[in-house]
Design a protein around this motif. Sequence first.
Motif, PDB file in Angstrom:
ATOM      1  N   LEU A   1      36.767  38.179  45.216  1.00 28.98           N
ATOM      2  CA  LEU A   1      36.435  37.601  46.534  1.00 28.98           C
ATOM      3  C   LEU A   1      35.123  37.837  47.130  1.00 28.98           C
ATOM      4  O   LEU A   1      34.496  37.124  47.909  1.00 28.98           O
ATOM      5  N   ASN A   2      34.848  39.281  46.789  1.00 27.07           N
ATOM      6  CA  ASN A   2      33.535  39.908  47.292  1.00 27.07           C
ATOM      7  C   ASN A   2      32.726  39.843  46.231  1.00 27.07           C
ATOM      8  O   ASN A   2      31.343  40.393  46.561  1.00 27.07           O
ATOM      9  N   ALA A   3      32.609  39.115  45.131  1.00 26.60           N
ATOM     10  CA  ALA A   3      31.824  39.382  44.206  1.00 26.60           C
ATOM     11  C   ALA A   3      30.900  38.297  44.183  1.00 26.60           C
ATOM     12  O   ALA A   3      31.278  37.210  44.384  1.00 26.60           O
ATOM     13  N   GLU A   4      29.621  38.435  44.109  1.00 19.55           N
ATOM     14  CA  GLU A   4      28.400  37.307  44.156  1.00 19.55           C
ATOM     15  C   GLU A   4      28.858  36.403  43.043  1.00 19.55           C
ATOM     16  O   GLU A   4      29.129  36.586  41.905  1.00 19.55           O
ATOM     17  N   PRO A   5      28.472  35.140  43.458  1.00 21.73           N
ATOM     18  CA  PRO A   5      28.161  33.821  42.474  1.00 21.73           C
ATOM     19  C   PRO A   5      27.523  34.500  41.420  1.00 21.73           C
ATOM     20  O   PRO A   5      26.502  34.911  41.781  1.00 21.73           O
ATOM     21  N   GLY A   6      27.496  33.819  40.277  1.00 23.39           N
ATOM     22  CA  GLY A   6      26.549  34.458  39.201  1.00 23.39           C
ATOM     23  C   GLY A   6      27.300  35.533  38.399  1.00 23.39           C
ATOM     24  O   GLY A   6      26.806  35.719  37.223  1.00 23.39           O
ATOM     25  N   THR A   7      28.177  36.223  38.938  1.00 21.11           N
ATOM     26  CA  THR A   7      28.779  37.320  38.206  1.00 21.11           C
ATOM     27  C   THR A   7      30.205  36.935  37.483  1.00 21.11           C
ATOM     28  O   THR A   7      30.561  35.859  38.035  1.00 21.11           O
ATOM     29  N   ILE A   8      30.774  37.783  36.478  1.00 20.90           N
ATOM     30  CA  ILE A   8      31.880  37.200  35.971  1.00 20.90           C
ATOM     31  C   ILE A   8      32.972  37.133  37.157  1.00 20.90           C
ATOM     32  O   ILE A   8      33.827  36.139  37.112  1.00 20.90           O
ATOM     33  N   ARG A   9      33.229  38.126  37.766  1.00 25.76           N
ATOM     34  CA  ARG A   9      34.237  38.207  38.749  1.00 25.76           C
ATOM     35  C   ARG A   9      34.068  37.066  39.923  1.00 25.76           C
ATOM     36  O   ARG A   9      35.022  36.301  40.251  1.00 25.76           O
ATOM     37  N   GLY A  10      33.043  36.919  40.176  1.00 24.74           N
ATOM     38  CA  GLY A  10      32.545  36.141  41.049  1.00 24.74           C
ATOM     39  C   GLY A  10      32.517  34.704  40.789  1.00 24.74           C
ATOM     40  O   GLY A  10      32.874  33.790  41.593  1.00 24.74           O
ATOM     41  N   ASP A  11      32.476  34.474  39.594  1.00 22.07           N
ATOM     42  CA  ASP A  11      32.539  32.986  39.093  1.00 22.07           C
ATOM     43  C   ASP A  11      34.165  32.562  38.617  1.00 22.07           C
ATOM     44  O   ASP A  11      34.307  31.508  38.698  1.00 22.07           O
ATOM     45  N   LEU A  12      34.652  33.566  38.143  1.00 21.26           N
ATOM     46  CA  LEU A  12      35.790  33.317  37.358  1.00 21.26           C
ATOM     47  C   LEU A  12      37.120  34.025  38.111  1.00 21.26           C
ATOM     48  O   LEU A  12      38.086  33.497  37.537  1.00 21.26           O
ATOM     49  N   GLY A  13      37.050  34.581  39.065  1.00 21.43           N
ATOM     50  CA  GLY A  13      38.293  35.236  39.511  1.00 21.43           C
ATOM     51  C   GLY A  13      38.504  35.211  41.140  1.00 21.43           C
ATOM     52  O   GLY A  13      37.439  34.869  41.779  1.00 21.43           O
ATOM     53  N   ILE A  14      39.630  35.297  41.276  1.00 21.31           N
ATOM     54  CA  ILE A  14      40.126  35.194  42.889  1.00 21.31           C
ATOM     55  C   ILE A  14      41.050  36.549  43.438  1.00 21.31           C
ATOM     56  O   ILE A  14      41.000  36.631  44.646  1.00 21.31           O
TER      57      ILE A  14
END
Length: 149
Positions: free
Chosen positions: A94-107
């Motif tokens: 939830l804190n990971a930037e869009p464009g990153t794996i966690r930012g784009d694919l996880g919650i």
Amino acid sequence: MERTFLAIKPDGVQRALVGEIIRRLETKGFTLVGLKLVNVSRELAEQHYGVHKERPFFPSLVDFITSGPVVAMVWEGEGVIASARKLIGATNPLNAEPGTIRGDLGINVGRNLIHGSDAPETATYEIGLWFKDEELVSWQPTITPWLHE
Ligand code: GTP
Ligand code: MG
């Protein structure tokens, strides 16, 4: 050449994100030198996450990482340890930037898809923990001159 240990966690495998995650590292320009699907034992999980032994989330972390197959990988390239951590993004998706794996694919912090070594010493330790020397393949991609001046 610098190497790092990355592992697609059971959520990434179950969600059929293996190809998507590998694609991001491949297209960035890093080189895959080790790859296997692993059913992680509790012993391996506890050694891998030993630094978090005293944390309240440790038992659930070990339960999770042993809950299904993991894709264990070694990637090589200039600056790969820090760069892979950037591509992965912040620990809590939830804190990971869009464009990153966690930012784009996880919650969720307990379902954050991928592990990456955080420093040269941990990379060396984790590669040795997960892979035998003969499981790592040194090779020179023919595109190398198109990636480096
Ligand atoms: P890894 O690449 O998996 O090592 O993640 P990280 O380096 O971004 O985070 P860290 O090493 O601090 O934590 C290891 C793992 O423990 C994380 O990936 C999370 O899955 C889990 N974790 C860390 N902090 C928390 C937390 O506060 N709550 C819960 N439930 N899990 C956490
Ligand atoms: Mg970590």
